[in-house]
Design a protein around this motif. Structure first.
Motif, PDB file in Angstrom:
ATOM      1  N   LYS A   1     -73.128  41.081-101.854  1.00 20.62           N
ATOM      2  CA  LYS A   1     -74.196  42.099-101.949  1.00 20.62           C
ATOM      3  C   LYS A   1     -74.035  43.495-101.981  1.00 20.62           C
TER       4      LYS A   1
ATOM      5  N   LEU B   1     -79.825  42.084-103.906  1.00 21.44           N
ATOM      6  CA  LEU B   1     -80.709  41.019-103.766  1.00 21.44           C
ATOM      7  C   LEU B   1     -82.158  41.285-103.821  1.00 21.44           C
ATOM      8  N   LYS B   2     -82.656  42.493-103.104  1.00 21.24           N
ATOM      9  CA  LYS B   2     -83.853  43.002-102.913  1.00 21.24           C
ATOM     10  C   LYS B   2     -84.476  43.032-104.447  1.00 21.24           C
TER      11      LYS B   2
ATOM     12  N   ASN C   1     -77.200  34.709 -99.799  1.00 19.18           N
ATOM     13  CA  ASN C   1     -78.421  34.814 -99.546  1.00 19.18           C
ATOM     14  C   ASN C   1     -78.973  33.884 -98.303  1.00 19.18           C
TER      15      ASN C   1
ATOM     16  N   SER D   1     -81.128  34.092 -96.358  1.00 21.39           N
ATOM     17  CA  SER D   1     -82.757  33.991 -96.260  1.00 21.39           C
ATOM     18  C   SER D   1     -83.356  33.125 -97.063  1.00 21.39           C
TER      19      SER D   1
END
Length: 308
Positions: free
Chosen positions: A73, A78-79, A165, A167
């Protein structure tokens, strides 16, 4: 005179209002343009380790687990990602095969591990529209491909992604490698996929830069790195510009230590790296992971950030 002054004031007011509205529209236009700009997504190669071991707190996998969980990350925002195209070593087909359903169950393609490792969930969505577009682009490039809405995501996908990730909120399209293990064809697959990076879609290759099952069993904790020469070759190739990179990787099996690192007809774990190298663009890649598994097997990971 009074009428003239009143008219002059009205003109000034109208002018001020007009300029204010114009400024607001200009500002809105440019800020909207900034919001609509899509950052170029990276092409990244990661090592996924042995079966589910990175997820189990295995001490021999500690460095790999920490890299996937904490370090990736730092290199990949990642966003900003719209989706991920993930090329996995654990799916070999005669033609490039593309996962194309809205949801894919997990495919537990390992054996002999604790019961909890067969209950993992990773509920990231699929992306049928992106899958179709990949199929179309590969076809345009003369690369034979097909869609597969049924096969589950294998551990080459869910093991690294559960750490990278957790999430599970970024759509994923899983892609196979070819059974022929032809390096030039895999490089060209990456070349074709590279255009999706301009849309904020990352391309991740999941394999192992060293993968010799016999040596994994026999040379653990040997006190020496068994693949030092071949790892140095991979670093030279991947940190070279496009033309040289392709030239070197096309003859990877002629390099010192190559067939000891990836035995003949068993180089499927190297193929995702070659795809990612092809997707890297003109500029050299960067090594972002270099670690010795049990002190004996050197593993390297690479990233290509730019695209030109």
């Amino acid at each position: 005179m009074l009428i003239l002054n009143t008219f002059t004031i009205l003109v000034q007011v109208v002018f001020i209002v007009f300029m204010s509205l114009l400024s607001m529209n200009i500002l809105r236009y440019f800020t909207g343009s900034v919001k609509n700009m899509v950052a170029i997504a990276p092409a990244v190669f990661v090592n996924h380790g042995g079966g589910p071991m990175p997820l189990l707190g295995d001490k021999d996998s500690k460095g790999l687990t920490e890299f996937l969980r904490d370090e990736v990350k730092k290199h990949v925002n990642l966003k900003e990602l719209k989706a991920i195209i993930l090329v996995t070593a654990h799916w070999e087909e005669d033609k490039v095969t593309i996962s194309s359903a809205k949801h894919h169950d997990l495919y537990f393609d390992y054996y002999g591990f604790p019961p909890e490792t067969y209950k993992y969930r990773y509920d990231a969505p699929g992306d049928p529209e992106l899958a179709q577009r990949i199929h179309t682009e590969l076809t345009k490039a003369g690369i034979d491909s097909k869609l597969d809405p049924k096969r589950g995501w294998d551990h080459g996908v869910f093991v690294p992604m559960m750490l990278i990730n957790p999430s599970a909120d970024i759509p994923i399209v899983q892609i196979s490698v070819l059974t022929n293990q032809n390096p030039e064809q895999h490089y060209n697959i990456g070349k074709t996929l590279s255009r999706f990076r301009k849309e904020g879609i990352a391309i991740i290759g999941s394999g192992m830069s060293y993968h010799n099952m016999r040596e994994f069993r026999n040379s653990r904790n040997s006190g020496r790195v068994v693949n030092k020469d071949f790892d140095a070759f991979l670093n030279e190739a991947c940190t070279s510009s496009d033309e040289k990179r392709k030239e070197l990787l096309s003859v990877w099996d002629k390099q010192p230590g190559a067939l000891e690192s990836h035995p003949p007809r068993a180089a499927e774990h190297l193929m995702p790296l070659i795809v990612i190298a092809g997707a890297g663009g003109d500029e050299p890649g960067e090594r972002i992971f270099n670690w010795d598994l049990t002190g004996s097997f050197r593993l390297s990971g690479f990233i290509w950030r730019n695209l030109s």
